[in-house]
Design a protein around this motif. Sequence first.
Motif, short mmCIF file in Angstrom:
data_model
loop_
_atom_site.label_atom_id
_atom_site.label_comp_id
_atom_site.label_asym_id
_atom_site.label_seq_id
_atom_site.Cartn_x
_atom_site.Cartn_y
_atom_site.Cartn_z
N UNK A 1 1.09 -1.79 -0.61
CA UNK A 1 0.03 0.09 -0.14
C UNK A 1 1.29 1.40 0.05
N UNK A 2 0.94 2.40 -0.58
CA UNK A 2 1.19 3.86 -0.61
C UNK A 2 0.67 4.63 -0.02
N UNK A 3 1.49 5.23 1.08
CA UNK A 3 0.85 6.59 1.36
C UNK A 3 0.42 5.83 2.82
N UNK A 4 0.89 4.99 3.16
CA UNK A 4 0.56 4.29 4.71
C UNK A 4 0.34 5.97 5.27
N UNK A 5 -1.13 5.60 6.20
CA UNK A 5 -1.01 7.42 7.54
C UNK A 5 -1.27 6.60 8.55
N UNK A 6 -0.84 6.23 9.29
CA UNK A 6 -0.85 5.68 10.31
C UNK A 6 0.23 5.09 11.09
N UNK A 7 0.92 5.21 11.92
CA UNK A 7 1.92 4.37 12.38
C UNK A 7 2.48 2.76 14.11
N UNK A 8 3.36 2.53 13.79
CA UNK A 8 3.33 2.00 14.65
C UNK A 8 4.17 1.96 15.53
N UNK A 9 3.98 2.80 17.11
CA UNK A 9 4.68 2.53 17.47
C UNK A 9 6.29 2.01 17.84
N UNK A 10 6.00 0.69 18.05
CA UNK A 10 6.34 -0.30 19.01
C UNK A 10 8.02 -0.42 17.93
N UNK A 11 7.61 0.34 16.44
CA UNK A 11 9.00 -0.54 15.76
C UNK A 11 8.70 0.82 15.23
N UNK A 12 8.17 2.26 14.79
CA UNK A 12 8.17 3.52 14.39
C UNK A 12 7.99 3.14 12.76
N UNK A 13 7.90 2.57 12.57
CA UNK A 13 7.27 2.57 10.83
C UNK A 13 5.74 2.82 10.69
N UNK A 14 5.88 2.95 9.24
CA UNK A 14 4.64 4.02 9.07
C UNK A 14 3.83 3.10 7.81
N UNK A 15 2.32 3.17 8.64
CA UNK A 15 1.40 1.50 8.20
C UNK A 15 0.44 1.62 7.44
N UNK A 16 -0.51 1.20 6.93
CA UNK A 16 -1.45 1.38 6.42
C UNK A 16 -2.53 0.98 7.42
N UNK A 17 -3.68 1.10 6.65
CA UNK A 17 -4.96 1.39 7.74
C UNK A 17 -5.39 -0.47 7.87
N UNK A 18 -5.10 -1.25 6.75
CA UNK A 18 -4.85 -2.63 7.06
C UNK A 18 -4.28 -3.48 7.38
N UNK A 19 -3.01 -3.16 7.57
CA UNK A 19 -1.64 -3.62 8.73
C UNK A 19 -1.84 -2.79 10.33
N UNK A 20 -2.53 -1.71 10.54
CA UNK A 20 -2.42 -1.24 11.69
C UNK A 20 -3.11 -1.69 12.59
N UNK B 1 11.61 4.74 11.29
CA UNK B 1 11.31 4.94 10.24
C UNK B 1 11.18 3.18 9.29
N UNK B 2 10.84 3.40 7.53
CA UNK B 2 10.50 1.77 7.26
C UNK B 2 11.97 1.46 7.49
N UNK B 3 12.77 2.11 6.11
CA UNK B 3 13.96 1.93 5.80
C UNK B 3 14.71 1.14 6.63
N UNK B 4 14.88 1.92 7.79
CA UNK B 4 16.12 1.05 9.61
C UNK B 4 15.35 -0.12 9.94
#
Length: 205
Positions: A29-48, A78-81
Amino acid sequence: MSKKEEEKLIKRLRDFARTAGRTCADCTEKFPGQICMDFNTFVCMSCVGIHREFQHKCKSISMSKWTAEEVKKVESGGNLKAEQLYLAKWDSKDFPVPEANDVGRIRKFIELKYRDKKWFSGEASSKPAAAAAPKPSAGRSTEAPKPEPISKILNEEPKLVVNKHPPSRAAPANDLLDFNGGAPPPAKPADPSLAGFMSALDIGA
């Protein structure tokens, strides 16, 4: 915290997402608007929603309340890290990144990636990998060839030859007009007579 300060924090998150979260960390999914604080990653609505099933703390970029400390923590990740940590040993042939909305595969991917740490390794590197030095071609040496000793070329040790007989000097060339063979003419014997004496004095008789 004032409304203006909150907007600044949200702007910081959105700016960071442009480089560190253009695609969901756990699906396509492109341009996710959610953040998983456990891993500091940007995720989409399905994944969150699936992350929350695993008791992972998640927040919305624009709908949640943020503190300066939380934003700073997200900016350190961030996602790359996260990928460098949790997908260090990952091969797409083993488990390709799930398509967006493929909830079953996304759940399994998140389980293997974060809970089981199937592909986890060490710490994330903040520096890009250095380029590998080119390898020399097979059978070709990179060193300059060394000259072979002369004894190997001649199959024997070289010997110094000293000439014990110096070359003889050439005899001086004879004068082509010298009819006596180059020897001086013999001296005339002295005339003991009076006439010879007078002749020597160049006096006419």
